[in-house]
Design a protein around this motif. Sequence first.
Motif, PDB file in Angstrom:
ATOM      1  N   LEU A   1       8.461  -3.884  -5.376  1.00 22.63           N
ATOM      2  CA  LEU A   1       7.341  -2.872  -5.338  1.00 22.63           C
ATOM      3  C   LEU A   1       5.986  -3.732  -5.402  1.00 22.63           C
ATOM      4  O   LEU A   1       4.862  -3.190  -4.860  1.00 22.63           O
ATOM      5  CB  LEU A   1       7.367  -2.233  -6.794  1.00 22.63           C
TER       6      LEU A   1
ATOM      7  N   SER B   1       3.335  -3.143  -2.450  1.00 22.48           N
ATOM      8  CA  SER B   1       1.930  -2.899  -2.566  1.00 22.48           C
ATOM      9  C   SER B   1       0.818  -3.686  -2.115  1.00 22.48           C
ATOM     10  O   SER B   1      -0.251  -3.431  -1.677  1.00 22.48           O
ATOM     11  CB  SER B   1       1.953  -2.547  -4.255  1.00 22.48           C
TER      12      SER B   1
ATOM     13  N   ASP C   1      -1.888  -2.702   0.542  1.00 21.33           N
ATOM     14  CA  ASP C   1      -3.595  -3.066   0.278  1.00 21.33           C
ATOM     15  C   ASP C   1      -4.362  -3.730   1.425  1.00 21.33           C
ATOM     16  O   ASP C   1      -5.361  -3.177   1.678  1.00 21.33           O
ATOM     17  CB  ASP C   1      -3.779  -3.504  -1.133  1.00 21.33           C
TER      18      ASP C   1
ATOM     19  N   ARG D   1       3.651   3.735  -1.020  1.00 22.78           N
ATOM     20  CA  ARG D   1       2.712   3.016  -1.363  1.00 22.78           C
ATOM     21  C   ARG D   1       2.107   3.837  -3.129  1.00 22.78           C
ATOM     22  O   ARG D   1       1.850   3.281  -3.915  1.00 22.78           O
ATOM     23  CB  ARG D   1       1.385   2.941  -0.465  1.00 22.78           C
ATOM     24  N   GLU D   2       2.075   5.172  -2.606  1.00 25.19           N
ATOM     25  CA  GLU D   2       1.423   5.830  -3.993  1.00 25.19           C
ATOM     26  C   GLU D   2       2.484   5.853  -4.946  1.00 25.19           C
ATOM     27  O   GLU D   2       2.311   5.786  -6.327  1.00 25.19           O
ATOM     28  CB  GLU D   2       1.134   7.123  -3.528  1.00 25.19           C
TER      29      GLU D   2
ATOM     30  N   CYS E   1       4.726   3.311  -5.509  1.00 25.95           N
ATOM     31  CA  CYS E   1       4.670   1.979  -6.265  1.00 25.95           C
ATOM     32  C   CYS E   1       3.890   1.781  -7.285  1.00 25.95           C
ATOM     33  O   CYS E   1       3.926   1.564  -8.295  1.00 25.95           O
ATOM     34  CB  CYS E   1       4.522   0.927  -5.196  1.00 25.95           C
ATOM     35  N   ARG E   2       2.662   2.546  -6.847  1.00 32.33           N
ATOM     36  CA  ARG E   2       1.493   2.266  -7.743  1.00 32.33           C
ATOM     37  C   ARG E   2       1.537   2.987  -9.110  1.00 32.33           C
ATOM     38  O   ARG E   2       1.239   2.543 -10.086  1.00 32.33           O
ATOM     39  CB  ARG E   2       0.062   3.081  -7.108  1.00 32.33           C
TER      40      ARG E   2
ATOM     41  N   THR F   1      -7.146   1.074 -11.280  1.00 31.43           N
ATOM     42  CA  THR F   1      -6.486   2.099 -10.652  1.00 31.43           C
ATOM     43  C   THR F   1      -7.459   3.027 -10.011  1.00 31.43           C
ATOM     44  O   THR F   1      -8.592   3.303 -10.469  1.00 31.43           O
ATOM     45  CB  THR F   1      -5.608   3.013 -11.381  1.00 31.43           C
TER      46      THR F   1
ATOM     47  N   GLU G   1      -6.864  -2.391  -5.167  1.00 34.88           N
ATOM     48  CA  GLU G   1      -6.613  -2.386  -6.813  1.00 34.88           C
ATOM     49  C   GLU G   1      -6.309  -3.791  -7.275  1.00 34.88           C
ATOM     50  O   GLU G   1      -5.128  -4.066  -7.635  1.00 34.88           O
ATOM     51  CB  GLU G   1      -5.441  -1.504  -7.200  1.00 34.88           C
TER      52      GLU G   1
END
Length: 270
Positions: A9, A13, A17, A68-69, A71-72, A124, A194
């Motif tokens: 993850l 990520s 980014d 991606r979302e 994972c965050r 975040t 982030e």
Amino acid sequence: MDRLETRELVYFSALADELHFGRAAENLGITQPVLSRAVARLERRMGVRLVNRTSRKVELTDAGDTFREECRRLLRRLDAAVRRTRQSAHAAGPAIAVRPGTGSGFLPHVLRRYDGPEPELVFTYDTTGAVRDGTADAALVCLGSEELGGLRAIRTGTEDPVALVPRGHVLAGRDGVVVADLRGESSYRDRCPEAGLDEILDRVALGRLITVVGSTVVDRLPEEVAAVPVTDLPSTTLAFCWSPATRNPHLRTLVRSLAEDALPGSAATA
């Protein structure tokens, strides 16, 4: 499918980014081939293509954008689980969510009257979401850009947008720039990574990033980084918000200290 690993993850990520295997690998402290193989293996295990690779660029697919979302969100929840576990063992300071490049430079001023355990910063873009899901106890937010329904808030200050560029960059000597000037630069990112402020400044100093942040970071810039006002973006009002359900015992002390310096007209409840 075997359960995914946290490392996978984090790797994805970082790539999402940067959208560049070389820069993402450098940020992670691994080699580009290792990252490339890890992402390819992740795609095989999930059975979907997450990124489109060409010789010129890397793009997220629709599935990659969704992942991606996710994972965050998962990494934030994992951080929250660790923090809550530590709190159960000892009285930890409150966790404060901040947007990357916005507000973190203002926190020393916000915290100057606070006398308690050092707060933890959670970087975040969904700062209010981090408060609501328990990832953070409170958040420093830009009023007007995030929904505060159900949260209490105190207005704490204002800041203007500035572009961070390497000191020797052609834009560094200007009195001001507009967003169109920045978009002409290959290293410009309209979404600040982030990451902690120190990491963001390191990327700028190395020429790998140009981005817009709040002017409160100016006092923390190293010699290799310049801040240039962005004249076609508005200033923002910062507010400190928290949930009435937050249980951290030190948050009440922090809120009382903030109330002494709050801007005129601050509301106790958003």
